[in-house]
Scaffold this motif. Sequence first.
Motif, PDB file in Angstrom:
ATOM      1  N   MET A 168      37.578  57.539  41.840  1.00 37.07           N
ATOM      2  CA  MET A 168      36.693  56.639  41.112  1.00 37.07           C
ATOM      3  C   MET A 168      37.503  55.549  40.402  1.00 37.07           C
ATOM      4  O   MET A 168      37.134  54.381  40.463  1.00 37.07           O
ATOM      5  N   ILE A 169      38.587  55.938  39.731  1.00 38.03           N
ATOM      6  CA  ILE A 169      39.429  54.971  39.017  1.00 38.03           C
ATOM      7  C   ILE A 169      40.042  53.986  40.001  1.00 38.03           C
ATOM      8  O   ILE A 169      40.089  52.782  39.730  1.00 38.03           O
ATOM      9  N   ASP A 170      40.495  54.485  41.149  1.00 30.76           N
ATOM     10  CA  ASP A 170      41.083  53.596  42.153  1.00 30.76           C
ATOM     11  C   ASP A 170      40.054  52.592  42.669  1.00 30.76           C
ATOM     12  O   ASP A 170      40.377  51.430  42.909  1.00 30.76           O
ATOM     13  N   SER A 171      38.819  53.043  42.827  1.00 28.20           N
ATOM     14  CA  SER A 171      37.753  52.147  43.273  1.00 28.20           C
ATOM     15  C   SER A 171      37.492  51.054  42.237  1.00 28.20           C
ATOM     16  O   SER A 171      37.308  49.892  42.597  1.00 28.20           O
ATOM     17  N   LEU A 172      37.492  51.422  40.958  1.00 26.27           N
ATOM     18  CA  LEU A 172      37.290  50.431  39.903  1.00 26.27           C
ATOM     19  C   LEU A 172      38.445  49.439  39.847  1.00 26.27           C
ATOM     20  O   LEU A 172      38.224  48.239  39.660  1.00 26.27           O
ATOM     21  N   LYS A 173      39.660  49.929  40.017  1.00 22.77           N
ATOM     22  CA  LYS A 173      40.829  49.041  40.023  1.00 22.77           C
ATOM     23  C   LYS A 173      40.750  48.072  41.200  1.00 22.77           C
ATOM     24  O   LYS A 173      41.067  46.886  41.060  1.00 22.77           O
ATOM     25  N   HIS A 174      40.318  48.583  42.344  1.00 19.52           N
ATOM     26  CA  HIS A 174      40.178  47.733  43.532  1.00 19.52           C
ATOM     27  C   HIS A 174      39.127  46.650  43.299  1.00 19.52           C
ATOM     28  O   HIS A 174      39.343  45.476  43.617  1.00 19.52           O
ATOM     29  N   ARG A 175      38.004  47.033  42.701  1.00 17.21           N
ATOM     30  CA  ARG A 175      36.947  46.065  42.407  1.00 17.21           C
ATOM     31  C   ARG A 175      37.427  45.027  41.390  1.00 17.21           C
ATOM     32  O   ARG A 175      37.080  43.852  41.492  1.00 17.21           O
ATOM     33  N   ALA A 176      38.206  45.456  40.416  1.00 18.93           N
ATOM     34  CA  ALA A 176      38.739  44.514  39.424  1.00 18.93           C
ATOM     35  C   ALA A 176      39.667  43.506  40.091  1.00 18.93           C
ATOM     36  O   ALA A 176      39.632  42.315  39.777  1.00 18.93           O
ATOM     37  N   ARG A 177      40.513  43.974  41.017  1.00 17.93           N
ATOM     38  CA  ARG A 177      41.398  43.058  41.757  1.00 17.93           C
ATOM     39  C   ARG A 177      40.593  42.087  42.609  1.00 17.93           C
ATOM     40  O   ARG A 177      40.919  40.908  42.704  1.00 17.93           O
ATOM     41  N   GLN A 178      39.527  42.589  43.225  1.00 18.83           N
ATOM     42  CA  GLN A 178      38.667  41.722  44.031  1.00 18.83           C
ATOM     43  C   GLN A 178      38.009  40.661  43.156  1.00 18.83           C
ATOM     44  O   GLN A 178      37.947  39.493  43.551  1.00 18.83           O
ATOM     45  N   LEU A 179      37.523  41.066  41.982  1.00 21.63           N
ATOM     46  CA  LEU A 179      36.881  40.110  41.089  1.00 21.63           C
ATOM     47  C   LEU A 179      37.879  39.054  40.629  1.00 21.63           C
ATOM     48  O   LEU A 179      37.556  37.876  40.561  1.00 21.63           O
ATOM     49  N   LYS A 180      39.108  39.468  40.357  1.00 20.30           N
ATOM     50  CA  LYS A 180      40.143  38.509  39.967  1.00 20.30           C
ATOM     51  C   LYS A 180      40.388  37.519  41.103  1.00 20.30           C
ATOM     52  O   LYS A 180      40.480  36.308  40.877  1.00 20.30           O
ATOM     53  N   SER A 181      40.477  38.029  42.321  1.00 18.43           N
ATOM     54  CA  SER A 181      40.694  37.155  43.482  1.00 18.43           C
ATOM     55  C   SER A 181      39.539  36.189  43.665  1.00 18.43           C
ATOM     56  O   SER A 181      39.740  34.995  43.895  1.00 18.43           O
ATOM     57  N   HIS A 182      38.307  36.683  43.534  1.00 19.54           N
ATOM     58  CA  HIS A 182      37.135  35.812  43.678  1.00 19.54           C
ATOM     59  C   HIS A 182      37.082  34.783  42.552  1.00 19.54           C
ATOM     60  O   HIS A 182      36.696  33.626  42.773  1.00 19.54           O
ATOM     61  N   THR A 183      37.463  35.192  41.351  1.00 19.00           N
ATOM     62  CA  THR A 183      37.469  34.265  40.215  1.00 19.00           C
ATOM     63  C   THR A 183      38.484  33.159  40.444  1.00 19.00           C
ATOM     64  O   THR A 183      38.213  31.984  40.173  1.00 19.00           O
TER      65      THR A 183
END
Length: 126
Positions: free
Chosen positions: A1-16
Amino acid sequence: MIDSLKHRARQLKSHTLTVYFAARDPRMPMAVRALALLVAAYALSPIDLIPDFIPVLGYLDDLLLVPLGVALVVRLTPPAVLEAARARARQAADKPISYTAAAVIILLWLAALWLAARWAMAAMGN
């Protein structure tokens, strides 16, 4: 679960970052460019409009407003601009910080506090 959240955070940073670079592209339509600038400035600002210490609402902007804003800008951005912005975002190593956006958010909070203080003083005077 934590790894999934970290992955989503990285994706959001990339999209931002993609939105940030798209906003700076002169080929971007002016209305979408303005929206992209607002979304990127808010997302990259070190200060939130709703502070995180406020229960539930504090994280609402991080969990809903930023991703929705990014998704809207990505949807409205011309494909050529989006691809160029994605390429620049991939090359970017550091997270840009928008001190201008931080200053605007601080000014908004100060204005809200000033208005609340004036209202409270007027209410006490009547």
